[in-house]
Design a protein around this motif. Structure first.
Motif, PDB file in Angstrom:
ATOM      1  N   ASP A 217       0.848  -1.194   0.000  1.00 31.06           N
ATOM      2  CA  ASP A 217       0.000   0.000   0.000  1.00 31.06           C
ATOM      3  C   ASP A 217       0.880   1.239   0.000  1.00 31.06           C
ATOM      4  O   ASP A 217       0.526   2.277  -0.563  1.00 31.06           O
ATOM      5  N   VAL A 218       2.027   1.120   0.656  1.00 25.13           N
ATOM      6  CA  VAL A 218       3.049   2.167   0.648  1.00 25.13           C
ATOM      7  C   VAL A 218       4.381   1.505   0.351  1.00 25.13           C
ATOM      8  O   VAL A 218       4.742   0.507   0.973  1.00 25.13           O
ATOM      9  N   GLN A 219       5.121   2.064  -0.613  1.00 21.71           N
ATOM     10  CA  GLN A 219       6.415   1.520  -1.030  1.00 21.71           C
ATOM     11  C   GLN A 219       7.524   2.478  -0.603  1.00 21.71           C
ATOM     12  O   GLN A 219       7.579   3.610  -1.073  1.00 21.71           O
ATOM     13  N   ILE A 220       8.399   2.011   0.282  1.00 25.88           N
ATOM     14  CA  ILE A 220       9.512   2.815   0.776  1.00 25.88           C
ATOM     15  C   ILE A 220      10.812   2.112   0.414  1.00 25.88           C
ATOM     16  O   ILE A 220      10.866   0.884   0.345  1.00 25.88           O
ATOM     17  N   ALA A 221      11.857   2.875   0.183  1.00 27.80           N
ATOM     18  CA  ALA A 221      13.175   2.290  -0.082  1.00 27.80           C
ATOM     19  C   ALA A 221      14.239   3.044   0.684  1.00 27.80           C
ATOM     20  O   ALA A 221      14.060   4.218   1.034  1.00 27.80           O
ATOM     21  N   GLU A 222      15.341   2.369   0.960  1.00 27.66           N
ATOM     22  CA  GLU A 222      16.502   3.039   1.533  1.00 27.66           C
ATOM     23  C   GLU A 222      17.274   3.735   0.417  1.00 27.66           C
ATOM     24  O   GLU A 222      17.254   3.289  -0.735  1.00 27.66           O
ATOM     25  N   PRO A 223      17.972   4.824   0.743  1.00 26.63           N
ATOM     26  CA  PRO A 223      18.751   5.540  -0.273  1.00 26.63           C
ATOM     27  C   PRO A 223      19.747   4.628  -0.987  1.00 26.63           C
ATOM     28  O   PRO A 223      20.435   3.822  -0.368  1.00 26.63           O
ATOM     29  N   GLY A 224      19.775   4.763  -2.308  1.00 21.26           N
ATOM     30  CA  GLY A 224      20.741   4.032  -3.121  1.00 21.26           C
ATOM     31  C   GLY A 224      20.443   2.567  -3.329  1.00 21.26           C
ATOM     32  O   GLY A 224      21.244   1.867  -3.965  1.00 21.26           O
ATOM     33  N   ALA A 225      19.322   2.075  -2.839  1.00 21.06           N
ATOM     34  CA  ALA A 225      19.015   0.643  -2.966  1.00 21.06           C
ATOM     35  C   ALA A 225      18.874   0.243  -4.435  1.00 21.06           C
ATOM     36  O   ALA A 225      18.259   0.957  -5.229  1.00 21.06           O
ATOM     37  N   TYR A 226      19.448  -0.898  -4.763  1.00 22.50           N
ATOM     38  CA  TYR A 226      19.329  -1.458  -6.118  1.00 22.50           C
ATOM     39  C   TYR A 226      18.044  -2.280  -6.171  1.00 22.50           C
ATOM     40  O   TYR A 226      17.883  -3.262  -5.441  1.00 22.50           O
ATOM     41  N   ILE A 227      17.121  -1.878  -7.053  1.00 17.90           N
ATOM     42  CA  ILE A 227      15.807  -2.514  -7.150  1.00 17.90           C
ATOM     43  C   ILE A 227      15.545  -2.833  -8.616  1.00 17.90           C
ATOM     44  O   ILE A 227      15.547  -1.931  -9.461  1.00 17.90           O
TER      45      ILE A 227
END
Length: 295
Positions: A217-227
């Motif tokens: 429902d909410v998508q968060i990522a850490e800085p610089g994460a390879y996705i």
């Protein structure tokens, strides 16, 4: 017998060398900028490089402690089926599993815990990249489904933290079957009216990114994460074009609408607490008292 050589010199060496042995884990090298970081400084910075902001990988224990309030409880995971296909490539699959068990002390690549985040009930499932690259097999699928059910029973938010190379090749089609299983588990949480939030960390790829990692429902990522799903070289060789700078990094995905936020590790718990209070319709966070002296 030479008294100086055989007696005095060894005594002097013992006195000089006593206590000078230095553990080999006092300094950690940032794998992005190469800076050597003292281990205490690294712990204090939540394993984020002060020079370049690189968010280094952390184990599941640190991750759970970072996200959940004090007093959380680790959940018992279902016992995974071991080597269902009797798989062997360069070595036996069972040998790979034993090595990962010794490294992480966990039964598989997923660890879950129940507690609160800012006082809001939550169940958190974390993938550990150090366990066979966080790959998803039957054990991860079973653990994810069990954690989703626990969230529904507790009427708690469900949060997945991803760090994975994708499906586990040593389990073949059985690993690919975990993609629809985890998708159904996410749907079960949503049908119960509970929020499902995903925190994507470095790296999140393959079958994990193609299933529960992109259903939040909410998508968060850490800085610089390879996705990504497939690697950049595979895509370039397929489309025969040079990919843009920063392609498949968290900031690029945020700019192009694939993420809702990129949140530094130091702000993660506070951000999650605010989101959960909004989605769970609980009382607002109490106003923080200013630390500045009165005028």
């Amino acid at each position: 017998m030479n008294w100086l050589t055989n007696f005095v010199r060894p005594k002097i060496r013992a006195l000089v060398s006593r206590g000078t042995e230095i553990p080999d884990n006092l300094w950690v090298k940032c794998d992005k900028c190469g800076t050597m970081i003292f281990h205490r400084e690294l712990e204090a910075s939540l394993h984020v490089c002060a020079q370049c902001g690189n968010h280094m990988r952390i184990d599941t224990g640190k991750r759970l402690a970072l996200m959940l309030d004090d007093g959380f409880t680790k959940l018992d995971m279902p016992k995974p089926i071991v080597d269902p296909l009797k798989f062997r490539d360069k070595e036996r699959y069972t040998d790979r599993l034993k090595r990962s068990h010794a490294k992480t002390t966990e039964p598989d690549a997923i660890t879950s815990a129940a507690g609160t985040i800012g006082g809001v009930p939550a169940v958190v499932s974390v993938l550990d990249f150090s366990f066979m690259g966080g790959s998803m097999g039957i054990g991860v699928g079973d653990g994810f489904v069990a954690a989703a059910r626990e969230a529904v029973e507790r009427k708690a938010a469900f949060i997945a933290v991803t760090s994975s190379g994708g499906a586990r090749m040593q389990e073949g089609i059985l690993s690919l079957m975990q993609m629809p299983r985890t998708t159904i588990a996410v749907q079960m949480v949503k049908e119960a009216g509970l929020p499902y939030i995903v925190l994507l960390t470095d790296p999140t790829t393959g079958g994990v990114s193609a299933s529960f990692a992109m259903l939040g429902d909410v998508q968060i990522a850490e800085p610089g994460a390879y996705i990504a799903f497939a690697g950049a070289r595979v895509i370039e060789s397929t489309v025969r074009e040079k990919l843009p700078e920063g392609f498949q990094r968290a900031e690029y995905l945020l700019e192009h609408g694939m993420l809702d936020a990129v949140v530094p590790r130091s702000e993660l718990r506070g951000t999650l607490a605010k989101i959960l209070r909004l989605l769970m319709r609980t009382s607002p966070l109490p106003a923080l008292e200013s630390s500045a002296p009165a005028a």
